[in-house]
Design a protein around this motif. Structure first.
Motif, PDB file in Angstrom:
ATOM      1  N   ALA A   1       0.843  -1.193   0.000  1.00 47.94           N
ATOM      2  CA  ALA A   1       0.000   0.000   0.000  1.00 47.94           C
ATOM      3  C   ALA A   1       0.879   1.244   0.000  1.00 47.94           C
ATOM      4  O   ALA A   1       1.967   1.258   0.585  1.00 47.94           O
ATOM      5  CB  ALA A   1      -0.895  -0.006   1.233  1.00 47.94           C
ATOM      6  N   LEU A   2       0.409   2.300  -0.663  1.00 47.58           N
ATOM      7  CA  LEU A   2       1.161   3.539  -0.736  1.00 47.58           C
ATOM      8  C   LEU A   2       0.688   4.511   0.334  1.00 47.58           C
ATOM      9  O   LEU A   2      -0.487   4.541   0.705  1.00 47.58           O
ATOM     10  CB  LEU A   2       1.007   4.179  -2.114  1.00 47.58           C
ATOM     11  CG  LEU A   2       1.506   3.350  -3.303  1.00 47.58           C
ATOM     12  CD1 LEU A   2       1.276   4.110  -4.601  1.00 47.58           C
ATOM     13  CD2 LEU A   2       2.978   2.985  -3.151  1.00 47.58           C
ATOM     14  N   ASP A   3       1.623   5.317   0.808  1.00 45.14           N
ATOM     15  CA  ASP A   3       1.305   6.346   1.778  1.00 45.14           C
ATOM     16  C   ASP A   3       0.457   7.431   1.094  1.00 45.14           C
ATOM     17  O   ASP A   3       0.204   7.382  -0.111  1.00 45.14           O
ATOM     18  CB  ASP A   3       2.596   6.931   2.344  1.00 45.14           C
ATOM     19  CG  ASP A   3       2.387   7.606   3.689  1.00 45.14           C
ATOM     20  OD1 ASP A   3       1.263   7.526   4.211  1.00 45.14           O
ATOM     21  OD2 ASP A   3       3.347   8.204   4.215  1.00 45.14           O
ATOM     22  N   TYR A   4       0.070   8.452   1.835  1.00 45.43           N
ATOM     23  CA  TYR A   4      -0.832   9.473   1.300  1.00 45.43           C
ATOM     24  C   TYR A   4      -0.258  10.193   0.084  1.00 45.43           C
ATOM     25  O   TYR A   4      -0.992  10.752  -0.729  1.00 45.43           O
ATOM     26  CB  TYR A   4      -1.176  10.487   2.385  1.00 45.43           C
ATOM     27  CG  TYR A   4      -0.044  11.419   2.734  1.00 45.43           C
ATOM     28  CD1 TYR A   4       0.065  12.672   2.124  1.00 45.43           C
ATOM     29  CD2 TYR A   4       0.925  11.051   3.659  1.00 45.43           C
ATOM     30  CE1 TYR A   4       1.120  13.509   2.433  1.00 45.43           C
ATOM     31  CE2 TYR A   4       1.975  11.898   3.963  1.00 45.43           C
ATOM     32  CZ  TYR A   4       2.064  13.123   3.352  1.00 45.43           C
ATOM     33  OH  TYR A   4       3.105  13.954   3.645  1.00 45.43           O
TER      34      TYR A   4
ATOM     35  N   GLU B   1       5.903   3.320  -0.393  1.00 47.95           N
ATOM     36  CA  GLU B   1       5.252   2.095   0.073  1.00 47.95           C
ATOM     37  C   GLU B   1       5.275   2.023   1.593  1.00 47.95           C
ATOM     38  O   GLU B   1       6.278   2.358   2.226  1.00 47.95           O
ATOM     39  CB  GLU B   1       5.944   0.864  -0.505  1.00 47.95           C
ATOM     40  CG  GLU B   1       5.722   0.660  -1.988  1.00 47.95           C
ATOM     41  CD  GLU B   1       6.304  -0.645  -2.484  1.00 47.95           C
ATOM     42  OE1 GLU B   1       5.663  -1.291  -3.319  1.00 47.95           O
ATOM     43  OE2 GLU B   1       7.402  -1.012  -2.024  1.00 47.95           O
ATOM     44  N   ILE B   2       4.166   1.569   2.164  1.00 51.28           N
ATOM     45  CA  ILE B   2       4.089   1.380   3.609  1.00 51.28           C
ATOM     46  C   ILE B   2       4.676   0.004   3.906  1.00 51.28           C
ATOM     47  O   ILE B   2       3.975  -0.994   4.075  1.00 51.28           O
ATOM     48  CB  ILE B   2       2.650   1.516   4.110  1.00 51.28           C
ATOM     49  CG1 ILE B   2       2.095   2.887   3.723  1.00 51.28           C
ATOM     50  CG2 ILE B   2       2.593   1.339   5.626  1.00 51.28           C
ATOM     51  CD1 ILE B   2       0.635   3.092   4.077  1.00 51.28           C
TER      52      ILE B   2
ATOM     53  N   SER C   1      -0.292   8.006  14.055  1.00 52.42           N
ATOM     54  CA  SER C   1      -0.153   7.381  12.731  1.00 52.42           C
ATOM     55  C   SER C   1       1.192   7.635  12.058  1.00 52.42           C
ATOM     56  O   SER C   1       1.282   7.668  10.830  1.00 52.42           O
ATOM     57  CB  SER C   1      -1.289   7.826  11.796  1.00 52.42           C
ATOM     58  OG  SER C   1      -2.522   7.315  12.256  1.00 52.42           O
ATOM     59  N   VAL C   2       2.239   7.820  12.846  1.00 53.47           N
ATOM     60  CA  VAL C   2       3.587   7.850  12.286  1.00 53.47           C
ATOM     61  C   VAL C   2       4.048   6.400  12.150  1.00 53.47           C
ATOM     62  O   VAL C   2       3.938   5.614  13.090  1.00 53.47           O
ATOM     63  CB  VAL C   2       4.557   8.651  13.164  1.00 53.47           C
ATOM     64  CG1 VAL C   2       5.943   8.676  12.531  1.00 53.47           C
ATOM     65  CG2 VAL C   2       4.032  10.062  13.372  1.00 53.47           C
ATOM     66  N   TYR C   3       4.581   6.056  10.983  1.00 52.94           N
ATOM     67  CA  TYR C   3       4.913   4.661  10.711  1.00 52.94           C
ATOM     68  C   TYR C   3       6.305   4.277  11.201  1.00 52.94           C
ATOM     69  O   TYR C   3       7.237   5.088  11.193  1.00 52.94           O
ATOM     70  CB  TYR C   3       4.834   4.394   9.203  1.00 52.94           C
ATOM     71  CG  TYR C   3       3.432   4.362   8.664  1.00 52.94           C
ATOM     72  CD1 TYR C   3       2.589   3.284   8.921  1.00 52.94           C
ATOM     73  CD2 TYR C   3       2.939   5.403   7.884  1.00 52.94           C
ATOM     74  CE1 TYR C   3       1.288   3.245   8.422  1.00 52.94           C
ATOM     75  CE2 TYR C   3       1.645   5.382   7.385  1.00 52.94           C
ATOM     76  CZ  TYR C   3       0.826   4.298   7.666  1.00 52.94           C
ATOM     77  OH  TYR C   3      -0.456   4.263   7.176  1.00 52.94           O
ATOM     78  N   PHE C   4       6.421   3.017  11.590  1.00 50.72           N
ATOM     79  CA  PHE C   4       7.688   2.316  11.827  1.00 50.72           C
ATOM     80  C   PHE C   4       8.609   3.076  12.802  1.00 50.72           C
ATOM     81  O   PHE C   4       9.798   3.250  12.545  1.00 50.72           O
ATOM     82  CB  PHE C   4       8.402   2.055  10.497  1.00 50.72           C
ATOM     83  CG  PHE C   4       7.538   1.363   9.484  1.00 50.72           C
ATOM     84  CD1 PHE C   4       7.014   0.116   9.743  1.00 50.72           C
ATOM     85  CD2 PHE C   4       7.218   1.984   8.279  1.00 50.72           C
ATOM     86  CE1 PHE C   4       6.199  -0.527   8.817  1.00 50.72           C
ATOM     87  CE2 PHE C   4       6.401   1.361   7.345  1.00 50.72           C
ATOM     88  CZ  PHE C   4       5.892   0.100   7.620  1.00 50.72           C
TER      89      PHE C   4
END
Length: 605
Positions: A335-338, A343-344, A472-475
């Motif tokens: 899936a792509l980020d906004y 890529e997420i 919702s900050v990733y990783f």
């Protein structure tokens, strides 16, 4: 129930197929009283293929290979139809289109002449064909001609290429191949043999000679060059849907295991959102088996091309979207980020089980693909906890007891379900000699791979990588916190003098004299902004002194199996203890980076 039911799996497998075995064991695990929701959704074994680039080599010398096996220079005939003598301006082409060789100052003709306009020949089907001489490609071959004493015959050539069937000839100006059309009349063979004719002398205050010659033919030859060999690593992707409280939305997560080609010390672990994959089709070997020297088709190297025609065929196939009979490599996407670009997908976390040899007398220091790797897996629908151990041979210290946690954690807030999924794995020594890595290879401030989600991006090795924070900050990086005595911090830091008396004696510490039990602690996860979020599911931290690797620790939960029937007894948990020893792991950034290790829930009865 005090803990979720789990499946426990033990076994061993050779290093080359480790990830396939781990994925199968997880997806096929029989979890008591529930349906296993781990699913293998993508699996591709390692593969390699070659692509090509079309280039042009300027000023290539035209050469023709005759049936006698010899190679001859190709010449291009000049346009001499309006040739006039130098200075004198005398026309030198007669009414029949010939130019004559002369000898001496008196312009004495030698008897040899060349046709410079056109001539007619009869083809194989009996048709009369007219050829214009200017621009013809010709060659002198070693054949006697009764009409002259040169010992050469001059033939007209057509440039092009013979197709792979060896019979079909396709005209073209890019290939250094030719076929004979017909013999060229007159004495062009003599001119080409001599390199140059004198065709007129003009004497005045100064002497002027007029010469004619045929120039060696050069052109821009098409050449196909191989690109560095493409490799797709052995890859397996698992999908899972963890449990959520009633009223909360279920979430789907994907975990990718990749085995870097030719690497038998570790596997890479990724995770993220909405993975899609496409298996390869066609034969990857077709891209190089007939075009390249197979011995040179090596990971990351540029192969040596042996057959340009086969290289062209593969080039055309690769670049033709309508070609059906071609190799299509594996494809993967997340899936792509906004921004619809990124890529997420987490950075790679290197899950180590072995190291290269450092013994001087071992000639091949790399770990072999057929070394055995032991695995211990605890599986629930929410998470998997894994300990892998590589075969120590040939070095007794060239292996690791390596721990990994993949999945959901137990949150303090019931609504913490979206993004509550993460990983941490054990990594080997940060030395090129043993593992091929240096500290700069896995740190955020020196490797962009580990800073793509901000300055606190987790590498999943020094820290626990969580899919999303509350905002919702990733990783981002989470760190373990647990109850522990003060460690000695040997090799980590210096204890202030005021605290030195709090360090327990190593050789005296053992089970509690009061309870006759070893005491473990939940492993809490803490974020520098969010604070404490939750703890690992059915994995605890424990001081490893006086415990033996793989000891089983029995816990009486004091929770009745049936409150209405006390005789049914209490639920009992069994934890498996492991002395993990990876130099890089998330415990290194914990209250006890040297003396604590883990125990994993094995069963509940």
């Amino acid at each position: 129930m005090p803990s979720k039911k789990v499946a426990w799996i033990e076994g061993e497998v050779t290093a080359d197929v480790l990830i396939n075995k781990l994925a199968d064991e997880i997806a096929n695990a029989k979890i008591p009283d529930t349906t296993n929701r781990w699913e293998k959704v993508f699996e591709v074994n390692e593969d390699k293929w070659v692509t090509y680039t079309k280039t042009s080599v300027a000023n290539t010398q035209g050469t023709y290979k005759h049936t006698d096996g010899k190679t001859y220079q190709v010449y291009k005939l000049p346009d001499l139809r309006d040739l006039k003598a130098v200075s004198a301006g005398t026309p030198l082409v007669d009414k029949d289109g010939y130019i004559y060789e002369t000898n001496g100052y008196g312009n004495t003709k030698t008897g040899k002449k060349i046709q410079v306009n056109e001539f007619v020949y009869t083809d194989e089907e009996g048709n009369e064909i007219t050829l214009s001489v200017p621009g013809l490609l010709v060659v002198n071959v070693n054949e006697d001609d009764p009409t002259n004493t040169v010992g050469k015959k001059c033939y007209v050539l057509q440039q092009g290429k013979y197709e792979l069937d060896g019979v079909t000839f396709t005209p073209g100006l890019e290939w250094n191949e030719y076929r004979l059309i017909t013999q060229l009349p007159s004495d062009w063979n003599d001119l080409i043999e001599k390199k140059q004719w004198t065709v007129y002398y003009y004497g005045s205050a100064s002497s002027y000679w007029t010469y004619v010659n045929a120039s060696p033919y050069t052109f821009g030859m098409v050449k196909y060059t191989a690109n560095p060999v493409h490799f797709y690593d052995r890859t397996v992707v698992l999908k899972t849907v963890p449990d959520v409280p009633t009223g909360e939305a279920s979430n789907v997560y994907y975990v990718m295991l990749k085995h870097p080609t030719g690497q038998y010390n570790y596997v890479d672990v990724y995770y993220g959102k909405e993975f899609t994959g496409k298996n390869p089709s066609g034969s990857s070997a077709d891209t190089y088996s007939r075009a390249c020297d197979i011995r040179t088709v090596i990971h990351g190297k540029v192969p040596v091309i042996l057959n340009q025609k086969e290289a062209e065929l593969q080039y055309r196939k690769w670049n033709n979207p309508d070609e059906e009979n071609k190799y299509n490599p594996p494809q993967e996407a997340w899936a792509l980020d906004y921004d619809e670009k990124v890529e997420i997908k987490s950075p790679p976390s290197h899950f180590f089980y072995g190291a290269d040899s450092v013994v001087s007398w071992v000639p091949n220091k790399k770990r072999r693909p057929d070394y055995w790797v032991e695995y211990n897996i605890s599986v629930s629908n929410d998470r998997v906890a894994i300990v892998i151990v590589g075969d120590p041979s040939p070095d007794m210290d060239a292996y690791y007891n390596s721990f990994a946690y993949i999945g959901k954690t137990i949150p303090f807030a019931d609504y913490d379900q979206k993004g509550n999924f993460g990983i941490t794995v054990g990594m080997g020594d940060l030395t090129k000699e043993k593992s091929g890595f240096l500290p700069s290879d896995i740190k955020q401030d020196s490797n962009q791979t580990y800073s793509g989600w901000g300055r606190y991006t987790s590498n999943g090795m020094y820290s626990f990588s969580m899919l999303q924070t509350r905002s919702s900050v990733y990783f981002q990086a989470y760190y373990p916190a647990f109850i522990t005595q003060l460690p000695n911090y040997s090799g980590v830091g210096t204890i202030p003098p005021e605290l030195s008396k709090m360090v327990l004696e190593k050789n005296g510490f053992q089970m509690s004299k009061w309870t006759k039990r070893y005491h473990a602690s939940p492993i809490y996860l803490v974020h520098q902004f969010e604070g404490y979020r939750g703890y690992l599911d059915s994995v605890v931290a424990i001081e490893d002194h006086n415990l033996i690797n793989k000891d089983e620790l029995v816990v009486d939960t004091e929770e009745p199996k049936d409150p209405q029937n006390p005789e049914a007894g209490n639920w009992t948990e069994v934890y498996k203890f492991f002395k993990t020893n990876t130099p890089v792991n998330f415990f290194k950034y914990s209250p006890n980076p040297t003396d604590s290790t883990i125990a994993i829930l094995k069963e509940v009865y």
